[in-house]
Design an enzyme around this catalytic site. Sequence first.
Site, short mmCIF file in Angstrom:
data_model
loop_
_atom_site.label_atom_id
_atom_site.label_comp_id
_atom_site.label_asym_id
_atom_site.label_seq_id
_atom_site.Cartn_x
_atom_site.Cartn_y
_atom_site.Cartn_z
N ARG A 72 0.77 -1.29 -0.15
CA ARG A 72 -0.11 0.07 -0.07
C ARG A 72 0.86 1.24 -0.14
NH1 ARG A 72 -2.09 2.08 4.47
NH2 ARG A 72 -2.23 0.04 5.54
N TYR A 135 -19.71 12.12 -14.44
CA TYR A 135 -20.06 10.65 -14.23
C TYR A 135 -20.84 10.32 -13.18
CZ TYR A 135 -19.40 5.79 -12.81
OH TYR A 135 -19.42 4.46 -12.39
N ASP A 211 -10.87 15.74 -14.74
CA ASP A 211 -11.04 14.37 -14.95
C ASP A 211 -11.00 14.30 -16.35
OD1 ASP A 211 -11.92 11.94 -15.68
OD2 ASP A 211 -13.42 11.78 -14.15
N LYS A 236 -10.61 2.88 -18.25
CA LYS A 236 -11.12 2.93 -19.72
C LYS A 236 -9.91 3.08 -20.52
CE LYS A 236 -15.22 3.70 -17.32
NZ LYS A 236 -14.86 4.00 -16.17
#
Length: 421
Positions: A72, A135, A211, A236
């Site tokens: 992490r 979105y 974005d 995407k």
Amino acid sequence: MEASNKPEFLRKHFYLDCGFATRALHAGEHIGQPHFPAHTNAIFQTSTFTFETAKEGAELFSAQREGYVYTRLGNPTVLVLEAKLAALEGAKYKIEHPERTVSSIVFSSGMAAVSSTLLGFLKPGDTLIAGKVLYGCTEDFFLTVLPHFGISVVAVDTCNLDEVEQALDQNKNVRAVYFETPTNPLMGVTDIAAIAALARGKHPDCHVIIDNTFATPYLQRPLELGADVVIHSTTKYISGHGNVIGGAVVTSEQGLKEQLFHMMKDLGGCPSPFDTWLVNTGLKTLPMRMRQHCENAQRIAEYLEGHPKVSRVYYPGLKSSPYHQVAKKQMSGFGGVLSFELKDGYPAAEHVMNATRLFTLAVSLGCVDSLIEHPATMTHATVPEEMRKEIGITDSLVRISAGVEDGDDLLEDLRSALQNA
Ligand code: PLP
């Protein structure tokens, strides 16, 4: 930490001197990975890293020594993707501002990137000015989660500079302006440079966050246009093959990067090494894929614009689009997504979605193969109905993500699906 097996020349100058396609292939490759003559990067699918001695462990944790301790907090496979994304979003910016670095953090999803960024920057009493068309889950996060933290969200049409200026004038403590360009699903385009100048002029400590999922750095690089932070759903186009969920944040401010790293570390939205390896592999072919996505989307948009059963097409590559000029100014192509409305409403839209054979009926976008979906009942179902109506997400609206198939086949599939619509 930097243990690349590349010659010094490449390590130092690779990002700066090469074209985009070369950087997509080579930037970041093998960075931070031990020397081993494998052609591709290794996947360090491990949660933790071992220490030679207790002293070494203590030094790594107190940052007296660089190295990996726990995935992490850092992982060599993850680092490769972070370096490549930074090189693609910011190389030119770095040349013009050599004193600044461009760095990135990758996340387990686009939403992890969105939520960690905003929770990282905003505090109670702050105002976020956000684009009206976003979105669905981003919209939902702004409407239902941020207010719990005492953050006010003011929604504006960012394609309309007067509206943005008014919101900047009328609100105090504006700490961030956030928008997508092009927007999901109506392909509205916002002038990034103009908004960055406006926001900074009126609120010097305001961050401009874009974005960039729909455009990708191949078509648009917001940091070069004055933005502070770029967000991606790497699910995407960045990964491109529909086999992974991921997100990323890229910034040119070291302080912001540290703030965002803190959020990723504490909120825990880190990606798996295998997933970042998949994203990195897909990213290598971004330029070729984007060229074909753009070509196919343009052909489809022009075809649909002339179709008697279609009332409206939303695509900035069309000369009739109100966003054509601003898109031409800040993008090198118009993207692979478009939306259109059927004259006969939802029944016709439903027929087209069920009748296509090459366009798979599924949400998401940016895959190598073409997808079709219904924003009002799928991707944007969480947006309140009244708001959907106000921004133009009607029941007759269908969204297409044009893949990289042969364009003639895609047109034939749509022609046949529209025949009985
Ligand atoms: N931003 C945009 C523009 C999106 O379209 C999406 C998802 O569709 C997201 C962010 C969220 O990304 P993810 O699904 O990877 O969490």
